[in-house]
Design an enzyme around this catalytic site. Structure first.
Site, short mmCIF file in Angstrom:
data_model
loop_
_atom_site.label_atom_id
_atom_site.label_comp_id
_atom_site.label_asym_id
_atom_site.label_seq_id
_atom_site.Cartn_x
_atom_site.Cartn_y
_atom_site.Cartn_z
N GLY A 184 5.28 10.13 20.97
CA GLY A 184 5.15 11.12 22.03
C GLY A 184 5.08 12.52 21.45
CD GLU A 207 0.65 12.15 23.28
OE1 GLU A 207 1.83 12.50 23.12
OE2 GLU A 207 0.20 11.76 24.37
CG HIS A 444 4.18 51.06 17.37
ND1 HIS A 444 3.26 50.04 17.19
CD2 HIS A 444 4.28 51.70 16.17
CE1 HIS A 444 2.81 50.08 15.94
NE2 HIS A 444 3.41 51.08 15.31
P1 NAD Z 1 6.95 15.16 27.59
O1 NAD Z 1 6.58 14.70 28.92
O2 NAD Z 1 6.91 16.61 27.26
O3 NAD Z 1 6.02 14.44 26.49
C1 NAD Z 1 5.94 13.05 26.38
C2 NAD Z 1 4.69 12.70 25.57
O4 NAD Z 1 4.74 11.32 25.27
C3 NAD Z 1 3.39 12.93 26.31
O5 NAD Z 1 2.52 13.68 25.48
C4 NAD Z 1 2.86 11.52 26.56
O6 NAD Z 1 1.45 11.45 26.57
C5 NAD Z 1 3.45 10.76 25.40
N1 NAD Z 1 3.64 9.32 25.64
C6 NAD Z 1 4.15 8.74 26.73
N2 NAD Z 1 4.23 7.40 26.55
C7 NAD Z 1 3.77 7.15 25.29
C8 NAD Z 1 3.60 5.96 24.50
N3 NAD Z 1 3.96 4.77 24.98
N4 NAD Z 1 3.10 6.07 23.24
C9 NAD Z 1 2.77 7.30 22.75
N5 NAD Z 1 2.89 8.45 23.46
C10 NAD Z 1 3.40 8.37 24.70
O7 NAD Z 1 8.40 14.53 27.34
P2 NAD Z 1 9.55 14.89 26.32
O8 NAD Z 1 9.01 15.58 25.12
O9 NAD Z 1 10.31 13.63 26.13
O10 NAD Z 1 10.42 15.92 27.15
C11 NAD Z 1 11.06 15.52 28.37
C12 NAD Z 1 11.34 16.70 29.27
O11 NAD Z 1 12.29 17.55 28.66
C13 NAD Z 1 10.08 17.50 29.51
O12 NAD Z 1 9.68 17.27 30.84
C14 NAD Z 1 10.50 18.94 29.33
O13 NAD Z 1 10.41 19.63 30.55
C15 NAD Z 1 11.95 18.91 28.89
N6 NAD Z 1 12.09 19.67 27.66
C16 NAD Z 1 11.85 21.00 27.66
C17 NAD Z 1 11.95 21.72 26.49
C18 NAD Z 1 11.72 23.18 26.50
O14 NAD Z 1 11.68 23.76 27.57
N7 NAD Z 1 11.53 23.81 25.36
C19 NAD Z 1 12.26 21.09 25.31
C20 NAD Z 1 12.49 19.75 25.34
C21 NAD Z 1 12.40 19.04 26.53
#
Ligand code: NAD
Length: 465
Positions: A184, A207, A444
């Site tokens: 992911g 991904e 600046h």
């Molecule tokens: P995400 O939804 O950001 O990303 C998950 C990714 O996994 C996606 O790109 C998806 O296409 C991929 N994916 C899904 N199933 C898969 C598979 N079987 N094989 C390969 N790829 C696959 O989820 P996350 O990174 O786990 O984060 C979860 C939540 O936590 C997010 O919704 C986010 O809002 C929150 N979060 C926010 C921050 C921040 O604000 N900086 C940081 C970390 C997490």
């Protein structure tokens, strides 16, 4: 069983949505009880935003030292490469978490919120039984605020355990995995994958979609993609993680990639394929609230379908962000106290703490509602502060209406741009037009000047480009 407790407001969950709701409710004179089974602070503080930012900070410092080794960088020369004792890093990170956790406890105490440590199970919309260390306790409330948060999504064929870890375990590693496979390429996978790469792990990312950070458009993500490429991170796009073969403590991830089936060797496999609302195991089904898919259904005041049952944060939908939860928690407390409030922010800004960082507030150029908008960017390669930090990569971008110059969206990618997110949000919240930003003196030399310059550029009168 101890005597039942009756209260005006019962908050379930001591994360940012819950504890802020409880403090605000108590400040407004409502008798408030908060129930939390774990440490106060929730995912963000205990095993999410804060510990990950601590790890990212250390990883950045380590990488800078690695770059200074041998040939040196900007005149700094280290004769030997640094080493990392990850268990020490984790101990320091725990200290940061402990400080904030104690801070939340102190704030709740000062606000006179009654905190009960235990697991709440609801038998109806307004009553729950709490399993505490001292036994069972019944709590009945006039208003219930559900702030139960979310949990990492597990893959059915690749369950957590052994070398397969979630972000929670990734933030508690006592030794650096030599080979890390991340499933992911979203927020968590990239933030942690990049940090561990900086610390020296070999990182491979798998991904499912055809690009990293699929929420954003390609130009915004391009500097991150370049960093991954330059730093030897292997990224398999349009790839499917199938299963894990375990060999002692390490493993192979079997993945279907564009180059065929691959066995990717790993000491740890980090699964970051999203989070799911925490809707099971605490009697939600007995509360008779309507659902919206996997989330609890709420309106723009965070009311559920059951009178005087409210829900906030990750439980009610995307985006699962701390600052959305806190705003909703604060709002619900105020509505219960009789204030007129609605959750209608101009934007819920988001920051991805990758290398470099990405900020988005409001509409992206690719959003349907921005179809006729003007998109203008100012590159950090023309910003003095960015050059003086050796951080010329990236830009600030403004999406604005052609007719009245109203700003619809602002994005940035670059070093330290997370700190610009407040200004971006404020501009959107105040309904700023390009002339407002162009007419505001920006200090600046700062990165914020790139926002100012992008506004001038959108008005057709750029000075520094
Ligand atoms: P995400 O939804 O950001 O990303 C998950 C990714 O996994 C996606 O790109 C998806 O296409 C991929 N994916 C899904 N199933 C898969 C598979 N079987 N094989 C390969 N790829 C696959 O989820 P996350 O990174 O786990 O984060 C979860 C939540 O936590 C997010 O919704 C986010 O809002 C929150 N979060 C926010 C921050 C921040 O604000 N900086 C940081 C970390 C997490």
């Amino acid at each position: 069983m101890a005597d039942p407790i009756r209260t005006q407001v019962l908050v379930v969950g001591g994360g940012p949505g819950g504890y802020v709701a409880a403090i605000r409710a108590s400040q407004l004179g409502l008798d408030t009880v908060l129930i939390e089974v774990d440490r106060l602070g929730g995912t963000c503080l205990i095993r999410g935003c804060i510990p990950s930012k601590a790890l990212i900070h250390v990883a950045g410092q380590f990488e800078a030292m690695v770059r200074a080794t041998g040939q040196g960088v900007h005149g700094i020369v280290l004769n030997a490469p640094p080493s990392i004792a990850l268990s020490e890093t984790v101990r320091w990170k725990e200290g940061v978490v402990d400080k904030l956790n104690a801070g939340v406890a102190a704030l709740l105490k000062r606000a006179k919120v009654r905190v009960i440590k235990g697991w709440a199970t609801f038998s109806n919309g307004k009553t729950c039984s709490v399993d505490t260390a001292e036994g069972k306790l019944e709590v009945t409330a006039e208003h219930v605020i559900l702030a139960n948060g979310s949990l990492p999504v597990a893959l059915p064929n690749i369950p957590f355990g052994g070398p397969v870890i979630s972000s929670t375990e990734a933030l508690m590693l006592d030794a650096l995995p030599r080979r890390l496979v991340v499933i992911g390429a979203g927020y968590i996978g990239l933030e942690l994958g990049i940090a561990l790469r900086k610390l020296g792990a070999e990182v491979t990312i798998v991904e499912a979609l055809d690009r990293i950070l699929p929420l954003y458009d390609p130009p915004l993500v391009e500097p991150v993609r370049r960093w991954l490429e330059k730093n030897g991170v292997t990224v398999h796009l349009e790839a499917k993680a199938l299963s894990v073969e375990r060999i002692g403590d390490s493993a192979h991830l079997i993945a279907e990639t564009k180059q065929g089936t691959k066995r990717l060797p790993a000491d740890k496999i980090l699964v970051t394929v999203g989070r799911r609302p925490n809707t099971q195991g605490w009697g939600l089904e007995s509360m008779a609230v309507d659902m919206d898919g996997r989330f609890v259904k709420t309106d723009d005041q965070c009311r559920t379908s059951m009178r005087n049952v409210w829900a906030v944060g990750d439980l009610v939908g995307e985006p699962m962000l701390e600052h959305k939860a806190t705003k909703q928690g604060e709002m619900v407390a105020e509505i219960i106290a009789g204030h007129r409030r609605r959750f209608e922010p101009a934007s819920i800004p988001a920051v991805c703490f990758t290398e470099p960082e990405i900020v988005n507030a409001g509409l992206l150029p690719s959003d349907k509602a921005a179809k006729d908008a003007v998109v203008t960017l100012f590159p950090f390669s023309a910003n003095g502060r960015a050059l003086s930090m050796d951080a010329a990569e990236g830009f600030v971008r403004i999406v604005s209406r052609k007719d009245n110059h109203r700003i619809l969206g602002i994005q940035a990618v670059g070093a330290h741009v997370s700190e610009l997110s407040g200004e971006f949000s404020l501009a959107l919240e105040m309904g700023a037009v390009l002339e407002d930003i162009a007419g505001t003196i920006h200090v600046h030399p700062t990165l914020g000047e790139a926002f100012h310059e992008a506004a001038w550029r959108a008005l057709g009168q750029p000075i520094h480009i």
